[in-house]
Design a protein around this motif. Structure first.
Motif, short mmCIF file in Angstrom:
data_model
loop_
_atom_site.label_atom_id
_atom_site.label_comp_id
_atom_site.label_asym_id
_atom_site.label_seq_id
_atom_site.Cartn_x
_atom_site.Cartn_y
_atom_site.Cartn_z
N GLU A 36 0.82 -1.21 0.00
CA GLU A 36 0.00 0.00 0.00
C GLU A 36 0.86 1.27 0.00
O GLU A 36 0.48 2.28 -0.58
N LEU A 37 2.02 1.20 0.62
CA LEU A 37 2.91 2.37 0.65
C LEU A 37 3.45 2.73 -0.73
O LEU A 37 3.76 3.89 -0.98
N VAL A 38 3.59 1.75 -1.60
CA VAL A 38 4.21 2.01 -2.90
C VAL A 38 3.22 1.94 -4.05
O VAL A 38 3.61 1.73 -5.19
N GLY A 39 1.94 2.11 -3.76
CA GLY A 39 1.00 2.23 -4.88
C GLY A 39 -0.23 1.36 -4.84
O GLY A 39 -1.04 1.38 -5.76
N GLY A 40 -0.41 0.58 -3.80
CA GLY A 40 -1.63 -0.21 -3.69
C GLY A 40 -1.45 -1.66 -4.07
O GLY A 40 -0.39 -2.10 -4.49
N GLY A 41 -2.52 -2.42 -3.92
CA GLY A 41 -2.50 -3.84 -4.22
C GLY A 41 -2.51 -4.70 -2.98
O GLY A 41 -2.90 -5.86 -3.02
N GLY A 42 -2.06 -4.14 -1.85
CA GLY A 42 -2.01 -4.93 -0.63
C GLY A 42 -3.38 -5.30 -0.11
O GLY A 42 -3.64 -6.46 0.22
N LEU A 43 -4.28 -4.33 -0.03
CA LEU A 43 -5.62 -4.60 0.47
C LEU A 43 -6.39 -5.51 -0.48
O LEU A 43 -7.16 -6.37 -0.03
N ALA A 44 -6.20 -5.34 -1.78
CA ALA A 44 -6.87 -6.20 -2.75
C ALA A 44 -6.43 -7.65 -2.60
O ALA A 44 -7.24 -8.58 -2.61
N ALA A 45 -5.12 -7.86 -2.43
CA ALA A 45 -4.61 -9.21 -2.23
C ALA A 45 -5.10 -9.79 -0.92
O ALA A 45 -5.42 -10.98 -0.82
N LEU A 46 -5.18 -8.95 0.10
CA LEU A 46 -5.68 -9.40 1.40
C LEU A 46 -7.13 -9.86 1.28
O LEU A 46 -7.49 -10.92 1.80
N LEU A 47 -7.96 -9.10 0.60
CA LEU A 47 -9.36 -9.50 0.45
C LEU A 47 -9.50 -10.77 -0.38
O LEU A 47 -10.36 -11.61 -0.10
N ASN A 48 -8.66 -10.93 -1.40
CA ASN A 48 -8.66 -12.18 -2.16
C ASN A 48 -8.37 -13.37 -1.25
O ASN A 48 -8.99 -14.43 -1.36
#
Length: 249
Positions: A36-48
């Motif tokens: 999330e610090l470098v542009g996102g994708g962390g929360l999306a992967a977490l929800l997956n």
């Protein structure tokens, strides 16, 4: 805007509720936060991950190149009987390729959400081992190989893959790919992650470097002002985290 602590704690609590151990949840939450610090994708992967089967202590198969392919020595594939996940099996591939054994490339077929989820791990391993380590993230199942499109010369361009290479000095090189080594294409059929410990085959890829100092400045700014996240994703993650230590009815 959400604070660093809130992101980390929400990820930790959501994963703990979903069956991850304390250590697994803490390690995964660090990866979510870094992404999330470098542009996102962390929360999306977490929800997956939270939408998949709960975490279990199931064995992971380590397979050689498929029979009948031209796979090279040291090319392996990881497969979990529960189905691979970016937060679960992909980190194992990075650890395996960086262990100093025979594995040179370890592939993990898995759905991909965001490209930076493994940055925290590769940087940690590179600093500890003193050697570079990286991943190639392939969100598309049709990333071109060196031998083209298998006879379809006029195939449209697909979303490129991305090489993310961590060095012992804490810097991270990032570059987009429009092809893979042909032997890699034979390891997995679909999107996934390749962990690797040398980038000689990608000498022609231009990498943009992010220094350790740059990341420190980004984190300092985020600590003071928070991180801008997707509101819908955050609401879903927060709802999952609220189940932590709350008895089910």
């Amino acid at each position: 805007r959400v604070s660093l602590r809130d992101i980390s704690e929400a990820a930790f609590r959501g994963l703990t509720v979903h069956g991850a151990s304390h250590g697994e949840a803490r390690a995964a939450s660090r990866r979510v936060l870094q992404a999330e610090l470098v542009g996102g994708g962390g929360l999306a992967a977490l929800l997956n991950d939270l939408a998949s089967q709960p975490w279990k202590r199931a064995p992971v198969e380590v397979l050689g190149a498929p029979v009948g392919t031209t796979g090279e020595t040291g090319h392996l594939v990881l497969r979990s009987p529960e189905g691979n996940r970016l937060l679960r099996e992909a980190p194992l591939a990075v650890e395996l390729v960086a262990s100093g054994g025979d594995a040179r490339v370890v592939a993990v077929p898995t759905a991909v959400a965001g490209s930076a989820l493994l940055d925290a791990l590769t940087l940690e391993i590179a600093r500890a081992s003193g050697v570079g380590v990286g991943v190639v993230i392939c969100p598309s199942s049709q990333l071109r190989s060196e031998v083209g499109w298998g006879g379809s010369g006029d195939a449209p361009a697909q979303q490129p893959g991305q090489l993310r290479w961590a060095r012992p000095d804490g810097s991270m090189g990032v570059g987009n790919l429009d092809r893979l080594p042909a032997t890699w294409q034979q390891l997995i059929d679909g999107p996934g992650v390749f962990a690797l410990r040398d980038i000689e085959q990608f000498d022609d890829v231009e990498l943009s470097w992010i220094s350790a100092q740059d990341r420190t400045r980004t984190r300092t700014q985020a600590a003071a002002g928070g991180v801008i996240v997707d509101a819908d994703l955050w609401r879903s993650v927060y709802a999952a985290a609220r189940r932590y230590l709350v008895p089910e009815r």
